[in-house]
Design a protein around this motif. Sequence first.
Motif, PDB file in Angstrom:
ATOM      1  N   UNK A 137     -25.630 -21.639  -8.320  1.00 18.65           N
ATOM      2  CA  UNK A 137     -27.052 -21.537  -8.230  1.00 18.65           C
ATOM      3  C   UNK A 137     -27.411 -22.270  -6.873  1.00 18.65           C
ATOM      4  N   UNK A 138     -26.936 -23.288  -6.369  1.00 22.06           N
ATOM      5  CA  UNK A 138     -27.754 -24.070  -5.388  1.00 22.06           C
ATOM      6  C   UNK A 138     -27.734 -23.456  -3.819  1.00 22.06           C
ATOM      7  N   UNK A 139     -27.030 -22.628  -3.449  1.00 18.53           N
ATOM      8  CA  UNK A 139     -27.254 -21.918  -2.383  1.00 18.53           C
ATOM      9  C   UNK A 139     -28.727 -21.121  -2.424  1.00 18.53           C
ATOM     10  N   UNK A 140     -28.657 -20.381  -3.254  1.00 18.99           N
ATOM     11  CA  UNK A 140     -29.956 -19.461  -3.345  1.00 18.99           C
ATOM     12  C   UNK A 140     -31.339 -20.391  -3.342  1.00 18.99           C
ATOM     13  N   UNK A 141     -30.915 -21.460  -4.502  1.00 23.52           N
ATOM     14  CA  UNK A 141     -32.275 -22.114  -4.759  1.00 23.52           C
ATOM     15  C   UNK A 141     -32.707 -22.892  -3.556  1.00 23.52           C
ATOM     16  N   UNK A 142     -31.650 -23.733  -3.016  1.00 24.15           N
ATOM     17  CA  UNK A 142     -31.936 -24.484  -1.977  1.00 24.15           C
ATOM     18  C   UNK A 142     -32.587 -23.975  -0.742  1.00 24.15           C
ATOM     19  N   UNK A 143     -31.916 -22.707  -0.384  1.00 27.42           N
ATOM     20  CA  UNK A 143     -32.574 -21.845   0.655  1.00 27.42           C
ATOM     21  C   UNK A 143     -34.065 -21.546   0.435  1.00 27.42           C
ATOM     22  N   UNK A 144     -34.215 -21.056  -0.795  1.00 32.40           N
ATOM     23  CA  UNK A 144     -35.647 -20.946  -1.254  1.00 32.40           C
ATOM     24  C   UNK A 144     -36.480 -21.968  -0.839  1.00 32.40           C
ATOM     25  N   UNK A 145     -36.132 -23.101  -1.671  1.00 33.48           N
ATOM     26  CA  UNK A 145     -36.808 -24.246  -1.471  1.00 33.48           C
ATOM     27  C   UNK A 145     -37.305 -24.914  -0.152  1.00 33.48           C
ATOM     28  N   UNK A 146     -36.218 -24.661   0.635  1.00 30.10           N
ATOM     29  CA  UNK A 146     -36.298 -25.148   2.099  1.00 30.10           C
ATOM     30  C   UNK A 146     -37.428 -24.356   3.011  1.00 30.10           C
ATOM     31  N   UNK A 147     -37.085 -23.090   2.451  1.00 29.08           N
ATOM     32  CA  UNK A 147     -38.424 -22.076   3.068  1.00 29.08           C
ATOM     33  C   UNK A 147     -39.617 -22.524   2.577  1.00 29.08           C
ATOM     34  N   UNK A 148     -39.943 -22.886   1.149  1.00 34.22           N
ATOM     35  CA  UNK A 148     -41.079 -23.244   0.479  1.00 34.22           C
ATOM     36  C   UNK A 148     -41.440 -24.642   1.385  1.00 34.22           C
TER      37      UNK A 148
END
Lengths: 212, 142
Positions: A137-148
Amino acid sequence: MDAPPEVNLDEENVLAEQSANEDRLWIRRVKSGNIRAFDFLIRKYQRRLYSVVYNMTANKVDAADLTQEILVKAFRGIHTFKGESHFYTWLYRIALNTTFSFIKKSRKTSHCSLENWDDAEVHANILSHSNDLEVGDRATLLKELQEKLNEALQKLSLNHRTVVVLFEIEGMSHTEIAQMLHCSEGTVRSRLHYAKEQLKQLLKDYLKDYEA
Amino acid sequence: MKPKKLNFSLEELLHLKRYEMPPEAFWEAFEKQLQCRLALEVERKRSFSLVKMLDALYKNWVRWFPLATCLCVLSFVVYTQCFRAEKLSNRFVVVAEDIVCHRALKQFVLSADQQLSSVPVKNLVSGSQKIVATDTYKRFSF
């Protein structure tokens, strides 16, 4: 019982003082005509400066160009540095002024997310520091979160963004930030509080323990 | 659909941005480029130090203008005073010389007169001595 915070503060102060003395020595060498001595100061501060500028502009190309411009400006004006404040305070002040002028001129709102680095190493570095998520999970979610988060940061006003970047990302104290921005510590605290509230509001769907 | 929440606080997320740094290869290129810019800056500093000084003078002319004006006025006053004093002293010299010459000539003419009066008339050729002396006397006694 926890270790007394005074000890840590003392250690930090001693280290900061050592670092400041080291800077003074190199600055004296540059002023006396040893241009190569400036290389030491470049290597010491270039990454930190880049980080500030990058988080303020959210653009890697602009950040690299501005960081170079800041260091050239510092070199040009090193003879005017009287040593009344720490060298890095003086340097960060140049950095902030240059970045503010650039942002005001360009009014850029675009941001650069992590993928733009084209380098897995950078992303892996961040992931290695966030090991409380499941690997899948963490790769995708973290990437998304950093973008946000980048988007949210760009929505803040210049003053609020600066305080968040310097305090939360660069780890500076309220006093240091107040010195750099020529304002009171109270103003810094107030701006920080307001900015964080705004960020929480903007990221409420992603963060834990936040109810609007 | 509501996005999945992560176990992060805002502060933790912001702290993670510290690791959002470019790779080492980027820094090598960065340093090379920076060295070039610094070398150009050093060259510029060397070549334009005089220009820079003049430029600084020009930029700060408001600060220098009253001082420069005072200096100009002062030097003008000093010059004119000196010139006048010199002229006056020259005039005094001329006057003094005149007086001296006047007295000497008077003496000379008197003695010439005496000599002439004692010389028999037949020995006088044309009385040129007296004429010359009188001319000189006239010339100096303006």
